[in-house]
Design an enzyme around this catalytic site. Structure first.
Site, PDB file in Angstrom:
ATOM      1  N   SER A 177       0.800  -1.223   0.000  1.00 52.99           N
ATOM      2  CA  SER A 177       0.000   0.000   0.000  1.00 52.99           C
ATOM      3  C   SER A 177       0.830   1.268   0.000  1.00 52.99           C
ATOM      4  O   SER A 177       0.376   2.305  -0.497  1.00 52.99           O
ATOM      5  CB  SER A 177      -0.942   0.004   1.210  1.00 52.99           C
ATOM      6  OG  SER A 177      -0.220  -0.157   2.416  1.00 52.99           O
ATOM      7  N   HIS A 202      -0.342   6.318   6.393  1.00 50.64           N
ATOM      8  CA  HIS A 202       0.204   6.125   5.044  1.00 50.64           C
ATOM      9  C   HIS A 202       0.572   7.474   4.425  1.00 50.64           C
ATOM     10  O   HIS A 202       0.057   8.515   4.835  1.00 50.64           O
ATOM     11  CB  HIS A 202      -0.819   5.423   4.143  1.00 50.64           C
ATOM     12  CG  HIS A 202      -0.863   3.947   4.305  1.00 50.64           C
ATOM     13  ND1 HIS A 202      -1.355   3.337   5.435  1.00 50.64           N
ATOM     14  CD2 HIS A 202      -0.462   2.934   3.474  1.00 50.64           C
ATOM     15  CE1 HIS A 202      -1.276   2.026   5.301  1.00 50.64           C
ATOM     16  NE2 HIS A 202      -0.727   1.753   4.126  1.00 50.64           N
TER      17      HIS A 202
END
Length: 305
Positions: free
Chosen positions: A56, A281
């Site tokens: 990811s 993230h």
């Protein structure tokens, strides 16, 4: 097929694991001071056929525009930026959110095994994998849950070290042979390619400070988790060097832009993002920063630090 990566004697694999394990044991917290990895030898002079492998942090979940719902992949992730800047003639991004090293050989929903994207015409490969093998998401959830028990202490570190050995350090060491297998597979399927192993960015303040409650970790767990991230990057650097690949440091270029910083400064979103990105993230600026790190590594040429 897995045969091209998992062949060879058990003794050879044991020697690889021992070499990496010994290095990790002696240098676990000094990633910033290690020597850049040696470059892959051979191959073409200019990358035109580029393949991106990864999880990811590569795919860029929730960053506009999302182009693959199965993998939560963005067309503004760092591989897409690198491909545009390098003006490659062929580009395939098979990175997928949630991917582990197993997904190099196994499909992930509609995403085929990532290694299947490679062939003898591939001349540039970036690989960013290992975080999910270590258990990034479960570590974050566990440390957030435990923080209320001792907000000023280190309940997360005590939890993972309850046996007397840091389980996260063990998990990182156990992931090293998996990264080794991936890189050997990449070389086997794309023998002329320049191979770059991309490290993970700076998620938490490098000075060890915290920012509870926006990032709900106990005060003394911030430096513990920072050091765990550095240990993971060091392992990736060492395995890249062992396997004739180049390491791309994204921790240094993102230092000071971690998830504790103000929204206009941070490149990593906290557990409740303010910009389009998955929790913990990179946002679009973080992907741009990683792209710059990859491009700088490419511009230096093979074998040049």
């Amino acid at each position: 097929m897995a045969d091209d990566t998992r062949s060879g004697s058990a003794a050879r694999r044991r020697r690889r694991g021992i070499a990496v394990g010994a290095a990790l044991g002696g240098c676990a917290l000094v990633a910033a001071s290690t020597t850049p990895a040696a470059a892959n030898g051979g191959g073409h002079g200019r990358d035109t056929h580029y393949v991106s492998l990864g999880d990811s942090y590569t795919a860029g979940p929730l960053i506009p525009q999302q182009v693959d719902a199965n993998c939560a992949r963005s067309d503004h992730n760092y591989p897409s930026i690198v491909a545009a800047e390098r003006k490659v003639t062929a580009f395939k991004d098979v990175s997928c959110s949630g991917a582990t090293t197993d997904n190099m050989w196994k499909a992930q929903g509609t995403n085929e095994p990532q290694l299947d994207a490679l062939n003898r015409d591939t001349d540039l490969v970036t690989v960013q994998i290992g975080g999910n093998d270590v258990g990034f998401s479960s570590i974050i959830g566990t440390c957030a849950r435990l923080s209320s028990q001792d907000p000023t202490g280190d309940p997360c570190r005590r939890y993972y070290a309850s046996s007397g050995i840091d389980q996260l350090a063990v998990d990182i060491a156990r992931t090293a042979p998996k990264i080794d297998a991936v890189l050997r597979a990449v070389h086997a399927r794309a023998p002329h390619a320049r191979v770059l192993v991309v490290g993970y960015p700076d998620l938490l303040p490098d000075d060890g400070s915290g920012c509870y409650p926006s990032v709900p970790f106990a005060a003394k767990d911030f430096p513990y988790l920072r050091d765990t991230g550095k240990r993971l990057n060091l392992m990736l650097r060492l395995v890249a060097e062992w396997d004739r690949a180049e390491y791309v440091d994204t921790y240094g270029p993102t230092r000071g832009h971690d998830m504790c910083k103000a929204p206009d400064v941070r490149w990593i979103e906290p557990l409740q993002p303010a910009s389009p990105a998955a929790p913990a993230h990179p946002n679009a600026k973080g992907e741009e920063a990683m792209a710059r790190a990859v491009l700088e590594r490419l511009d230096k040429g093979r074998g040049r630090g």
